[in-house]
Motif scaffolding. Structure first.
Motif, PDB file in Angstrom:
ATOM      1  N   LEU A 166      35.688  36.743  12.098  1.00 25.06           N
ATOM      2  CA  LEU A 166      34.988  36.384  13.331  1.00 25.06           C
ATOM      3  C   LEU A 166      34.445  34.963  13.290  1.00 25.06           C
ATOM      4  O   LEU A 166      33.938  34.503  12.267  1.00 25.06           O
ATOM      5  CB  LEU A 166      33.814  37.339  13.577  1.00 25.06           C
ATOM      6  N   ASP A 170      33.419  33.952  19.157  1.00 26.21           N
ATOM      7  CA  ASP A 170      33.936  35.283  19.484  1.00 26.21           C
ATOM      8  C   ASP A 170      32.850  36.184  20.055  1.00 26.21           C
ATOM      9  O   ASP A 170      33.143  37.246  20.607  1.00 26.21           O
ATOM     10  CB  ASP A 170      34.550  35.952  18.244  1.00 26.21           C
ATOM     11  N   LEU A 171      31.600  35.772  19.907  1.00 24.54           N
ATOM     12  CA  LEU A 171      30.477  36.530  20.469  1.00 24.54           C
ATOM     13  C   LEU A 171      30.223  36.118  21.909  1.00 24.54           C
ATOM     14  O   LEU A 171      30.255  34.934  22.246  1.00 24.54           O
ATOM     15  CB  LEU A 171      29.194  36.269  19.672  1.00 24.54           C
ATOM     16  N   LEU A 178      32.332  41.439  21.925  1.00 23.78           N
ATOM     17  CA  LEU A 178      32.902  40.739  20.783  1.00 23.78           C
ATOM     18  C   LEU A 178      34.403  40.648  20.968  1.00 23.78           C
ATOM     19  O   LEU A 178      35.043  41.640  21.317  1.00 23.78           O
ATOM     20  CB  LEU A 178      32.577  41.562  19.530  1.00 23.78           C
TER      21      LEU A 178
END
Length: 308
Positions: A166, A170-171, A178
């Motif tokens: 991650l 990606d958040l 996510l």
């Protein structure tokens, strides 16, 4: 790489299939090694029986190879995987017109043994997460990270490899979702809840800046030296936490994935929604968690019903 033990045509087919798996199928390095190991074993067996071309491969060759594996004590789950590998290979060879028939079409492989995954109970997870929150309160970066990692693994059910890959971008904190790149480079969006959001915000504000270095890049989770956290570090950390609980046989990050799936289904989530969250390509893979839920339901019934 050329295999001196194989006839030329079989060796060339093995190399071409390796390229297909790595390229078009985009399988992981681990999966590629397993597939090629299975195929080398099969093709070496076929060569020992006199096969020199793909056209020489027969259903009997496949059955005898699996028979020798079984006699050697190979587990049924491994036999099933090896049979599936050979079926994929012979089907590919037919599509590529390297052969005129597929000898594995009528191959029946042993059914895989169904092992119910280890699942943490709700009170165990409450204790685990409360301990992590207490440890993170001191402000040291690794406890803050560990809390965020475990909260996210349980909240989303993502695989440890997916977590390690991650990036911060990606958040989506506003939507609490996510973006995950799963097996076969397939992308999916997974929601997470408020406790995971709080732990992630704490990590990004208080923990990550203390570990970040020039080599950190966009990685969401960092190791103690500032580089992207690796899967082994996460496994060791989670294993240690679960062992410290003392009252569960569950182990490793996959236990958190199993627990997330089971608790979602226990709470009434739709099976297909859980399939999408977990990134399973087949609904049959997700259905094992319904067996876990039914097993727990049966135990509750037997304990509670006067005429169980």
């Amino acid at each position: 790489m050329e295999n001196k033990d194989l006839p030329q045509e079989l060796d060339q087919a093995l190399g071409a299939f390796s390229g297909y798996l790595a390229g078009e199928r985009a399988v992981s390095a681990h999966t590629l090694r397993a597939y090629l190991g299975d195929l080398r074993s099969f093709l070496a067996h076929a060569a020992s029986e006199g096969a020199a071309r793909l056209e020489d491969l027969e259903l009997g060759t496949l059955r005898r190879w699996l028979g020798t594996q079984s006699q050697a004590g190979v587990a049924r789950s491994t036999l099933a995987r090896r049979a599936a590998t050979v079926r994929a290979f012979t089907a590919w060879a037919l599509r590529e017109e390297r052969t005129t028939s597929d000898p594995a079409l009528r191959l029946k492989a042993p059914k895989r043994e169904r092992h119910l995954p280890g699942v943490l109970q709700a009170q165990q997870l409450t204790r685990l997460l409360a301990g992590l929150e207490e440890a993170a309160a001191g402000g040291e970066p690794l406890p803050v990270r560990n809390r965020a990692v475990v909260e996210l693994l349980y909240a989303t059910g993502i695989r440890v490899g997916e977590l390690a890959g991650l990036d911060i971008d990606d958040l989506d904190p506003d939507r609490r979702t996510l973006r995950v790149i799963g097996k076969g480079n397939k992308e999916r969006t997974v929601p997470y809840g408020v406790p995971a959001a709080v732990a992630l915000d704490d990590w990004l504000r208080r923990g990550r800046p203390l570990l970040a270095r020039d080599n950190s890049g966009p990685a969401l989770f960092l190791g103690s030296r500032g580089g992207r956290v690796d899967q082994r570090q996460v496994r060791e950390m989670v294993n240690g936490l679960l062992e410290a609980l003392g009252d569960t046989s569950a182990s490793g990050p996959h236990a958190l994935r199993h627990s997330a799936a089971t608790h979602l289904l226990d709470g009434g989530a739709d099976l297909r929604a859980v399939q999408e969250i977990l990134g399973h390509s087949s609904l049959a893979t997700t259905q094992i968690y319904t067996h876990v839920s039914v097993d727990r339901l049966r135990k509750s019934y037997q304990q509670a019903h006067p005429r169980a």
